[in-house]
Design an enzyme around this catalytic site. Structure first.
Site, short mmCIF file in Angstrom:
data_model
loop_
_atom_site.label_atom_id
_atom_site.label_comp_id
_atom_site.label_asym_id
_atom_site.label_seq_id
_atom_site.Cartn_x
_atom_site.Cartn_y
_atom_site.Cartn_z
CD GLU A 132 33.51 42.08 46.60
OE1 GLU A 132 34.48 41.42 46.30
OE2 GLU A 132 32.53 41.69 46.90
NE ARG A 162 46.33 38.44 42.78
CZ ARG A 162 45.35 38.88 43.38
NH1 ARG A 162 45.37 39.50 44.49
NH2 ARG A 162 44.03 38.65 42.68
CE LYS A 217 39.74 43.29 49.38
NZ LYS A 217 38.77 44.02 48.57
#
Length: 560
Positions: A36, A261, A271
Site C-alpha cells: 500500500e 512476518r 509502518k
RNA sequence: UGGGGCAUGGUGCAAUGGCAGCACACCGGACUUUGAAUCCGUGGAUCUAGGUUCGAAUCCUGGUGCCCCAGCCA
C-alpha cells in the site's frame, strides 16, 4: 538484474511443487508484490518482497508490482516512487507489469453489480456504531441488518446512486450477504464498499465509493492471473472470504498462502509507528540513517546483497519469531568485509610526534586496499611524516593489564610503516594530554623488523600534513531500549525514542586518499568499522561520513 | 470462554516414520601488520501426558503456552 540466486526450499515451494504436480495452474507460477503506498518499505517488507520475487524467479515465473491503493486518505505518489526505487535496489524487477488496484475500480464495480444481481450483496444503511453492534462478538453471533433483505432492484438502484455521489460519507455501505452467525467474523456480511468523498492519488475525484481490501485483493489477483498470492499470517482468517468472493463470481481462482512476518529485536516494524517518528520530526524523513527502512539502510551503506542473504538465512515459515538484529549486522559485516576497501581514519585524534624523524621529510607507502585478499594488487599511496594523528584510545599513560597498544616505553607498529616507541608526553596547563613523543626504528620500514623482533600491537595513523578533516556521524538505529511491539502508540511510544542515536564526531582525521571517495561506496576504517560518504556537506565544507556498522569489539568485551 | 494458526539448543531455520543438523550468539584454542576477519574445537534443543510402531520431532488422543480476528484500515 538479481544479484544473488536464492533457492528456497520451504513450505511455500512445497505447495507450488504440489500444484505443479497436479497441474492446477498448468505449471505456471505468477506472484505479486502488493504494497500500500502509504509509507516507505522497511526491512520487514523485504521478506515479503523476496518471497514474491525470488520464489517466482526460482520457478521461471513472473511477479507483478501492484499497489493496493484502495484507501485514498492514506496514500500518496511520493510513496509509489520510493517503493519502486527500493525494489530495484534489491535487484528485482517487475518488467512492464506495474499495476494498481485502482486500475480495477470499474471492473470491481461491475463485479459488485453481479453480486447484487445474484442476491449476494446489499446496500446497508446501518451507522458505524450500529454495524459494529450487529456484528456480534467473538463468542456471540451477529444479527442481520434490517436492510439485508432489500429487493435486488432497490440494491442496484441504491448502489448506482452511491457511486453517483448522492449520499454522504458513512451513510451507506455495500455488504456481502453471507452469514451473520459465522464463527469467522470476516464472514459476517463484510463491507465491500464504503462511501468516501476523497481525492485519490490516481483516480482523482472520479470515485466516491472505494472497495475494501477483502473485496479488492482477491479479484485483483484473479484479474492478473496470479497463481500464488503470498501474504502474512493475519490474513489466514480472510482466506475463506477471499475464496468465497472468487467462487461466487466464478472467476480464476488463485491460491492464497500465508507466512509469518519478520520481527527483529530493537527494530520497529510498524509502518504506523515509523510514520509517527517521521511526522513528529524525530528523524530527518523516511530515509534517515536511523530508520529501519530500506532507504535508510541504503543511505547507511548496507549492501542489498546482505539484505537478500539475511532473508534467505532467516527463512520463510509460519512460526512467529523474533530474529536477533545481530544476525543482520553479522551478514552486513560479512558482505562488507570482502567488498570494502581498507582505509586508515582517526576518529578521536591525538598527536604523535616522532622525535628522530627528519622535520620536513615525507615518504610514501603503497598500502593494500584489500589486505586480506592475496590476489588483489590494488593499492593506494599513503604519506608519512614526522607528525601523525593516532586514535586517542590507542595510547594509555598507565596501561591496564593486557593492553597491547601504545604506552610509555612500549613499542608498537604503526600499521604499514614503522615500529615506534613512546618516549615522552606533552601536557597542557590542566594536565590534559596534548601529544605523545616517540622514536622510530628506521630498520622496520614497512612494518617488519630486520632483527625479527615482534610487537604485540599495531595501531593505525594518519599523516597530519595531508589529513582530511571530516565530520563523522555514528548513527544508531532507533529504540535500542525496548521492543517497540510492547509499546503502545502515541505519547508513550515516542518517549522511548532514543534521542542520543545521532552522535557526531566533528574533528576526525582521514587519510588523504579518501578525498576522492565515491558516493555509495563503503570503506572499512581500520578498527573503527564501516563508513560511507554521505551526500550532505556541513557548513564548514567538511565532508560528512556515516557509519554503516561498527566492528565487533572484543577489547570492550574483555574490559567488562 | 467462538473461530483460525503456531510450538525443535539462548535466537532463527532444517530433518515429512530410520543416527536431531545448519547459521547466529555464547565459551575455549590457533593465527594475525585491524584485540576485526579467518581457522579449529566444546557445551547446549524436539511444550506436556498418554497411545500406535521394531523405531516418533514427524502419525493419533488429551492437556498447556503463544499469536491473529469483533475498522466503513490494509
Amino acid at each position: 538484474m538479481i544479484k544473488k540466486g536464492i533457492i528456497f526450499d520451504n513450505f511455500i515451494t512445497q505447495i507450488i511443487d504440489e500444484h505443479n504436480a497436479s497441474g492446477r495452474f498448468g505449471g505456471r507460477v505468477h506472484t505479486r508484490f502488493p504494497p500500500e503506498p502509504n509509507g516507505y518499505l522497511h526491512i520487514g517488507h523485504a521478506k515479503a518482497l523476496v518471497a514474491d520475487f525470488a520464489i517466482a524467479e526460482q520457478y521461471g515465473g513472473l511477479t507483478n508490482l501492484r499497489y493496493d491503493d484502495t484507501n485514498p486518505v492514506k496514500e500518496d505518489v511520493e510513496f509509489v516512487d520510493a517503493i519502486k526505487e527500493d525494489i530495484h535496489w534489491l535487484g528485482f524487477d517487475w518488467g512492464d507489469r506495474e499495476y494498481y488496484a485502482s486500475d480495477y475500480f470499474e471492473q470491481l464495480y461491475e463485479m459488485a453489480l453481479q453480486m447484487i444481481r445474484q442476491g449476494q450483496a446489499y446496500v446497508d444503511e446501518l451507522s458505524g456504531d450500529e454495524l459494529r453492534e450487529h456484528r456480534g462478538t467473538l463468542t456471540e453471533p451477529g444479527r442481520n441488518s434490517p436492510w439485508r433483505d432489500r429487493p435486488m432492484e432497490e440494491n442496484l438502484d441504491l448502489f448506482e446512486r452511491m457511486r453517483a455521489g448522492e449520499f454522504p460519507d458513512g451513510s451507506k455501505t455495500l455488504r456481502a450477504k453471507i452469514d451473520m452467525s459465522s464463527p469467522n467474523i470476516n464472514m459476517r456480511d463484510p463491507v465491500m464498499y464504503r462511501i468516501l468523498h476523497a481525492t485519490h492519488h490516481r483516480t482523482g475525484d472520479q470515485w466516491c465509493i472505494y472497495p475494501m481490501y477483502d473485496w479488492a485483493h482477491g479479484q485483483s489477483d484473479s484479474i492478473e492471473g496470479i497463481t500464488h498470492s503470498m501474504c502474512s499470517l493475519e490474513y489466514e482468517n480472510h482466506r475463506p472470504l477471499y475464496d468465497w468472493f472468487i467462487e461466487q463470481l466464478g472467476i480464476f481462482h488463485p491460491q492464497q498462502i500465508e507466512f509469518a512476518r519478520l520481527n527483529i529485536t530493537h527494530t520497529v516494524m510498524s509502518k504506523r509507528k515509523l510514520r509517527l517518528i517521521v511526522e513528529q520530526g524525530f528523524v530527518d524523513g523516511w530515509a534517515d540513517p536511523r530508520m529501519p527502512t530500506l532507504a535508510g539502510m541504503r543511505r547507511r551503506g548496507y549492501p542489498p546483497e546482505a539484505i537478500l542473504e539475511f532473508i534467505a538465512t532467516v527463512g520463510i515459515a509460519k512460526n512467529e519469531s523474533f530474529v536477533d538484529i545481530e544476525l543482520l549486522e553479522h551478514i552486513v559485516r560479512d558482505e562488507l568485509n570482502l567488498s570494502s576497501k581498507r582505509r586508515m581514519a582517526v576518529l578521536q585524534p591525538l598527536k604523535l610526534i616522532i622525535d628522530n624523524y627528519p622535520e620536513g621529510k615525507t615518504e610514501m607507502f603503497d598500502v593494500k586496499d584489500f589486505p586480506q585478499d592475496p590476489e588483489s594488487m590494488s593499492t593506494r599511496p599513503v604519506s608519512f611524516s614526522r607528525e601523525l594523528w593516532i586514535e586517542r584510545d590507542d595510547f594509555m599513560e598507565e596501561p591496564v593489564p593486557k593492553y597491547h597498544r601504545l604506552s610509555p616505553g612500549k613499542e608498537v607498529r604503526l600499521m604499514n610503516a614503522y615500529f615506534v616507541r613512546a618516549v615522552g608526553l606533552e601536557k597542557g596547563p590542566d594536565g590534559e594530554l596534548l601529544a605523545v613523543h616517540c622514536t622510530y626504528d628506521p630498520e622496520t620500514r614497512g612494518g617488519n623488523a630486520a632483527d625479527g623482533r615482534k610487537v604485540k600491537g599495531t595501531i593505525h595513523w594518519v599523516d597530519s600534513k595531508t589529513a582530511l578533516d571530516a565530520e563523522v556521524h555514528l548513527y544508531e538505529q532507533l529504540f535500542p531500549d525496548a521492543y517497540p511491539e510492547d509499546l503502545p502508540e502515541g505519547e508513550v511510544f515516542t518517549q522511548h525514542i532514543n534521542r542520543d542515536s545521532k552522535l557526531v564526531i566533528g574533528n576526525a582525521k582521514l587519510e588523504a586518499s579518501l578525498a576522492d571517495q565515491k558516493p555509495g561506496e563503503v570503506y572499512q576504517f581500520v578498527r573503527n568499522g564501516y563508513f560511507t560518504p554521505d551526500s550532505a556537506i556541513d557548513q564548514d565544507g567538511k565532508p560528512t561520513w556515516l557509519r554503516t556498522i561498527g566492528l565487533v569489539d572484543t577489547w570492550a568485551k574483555m574490559q567488562k
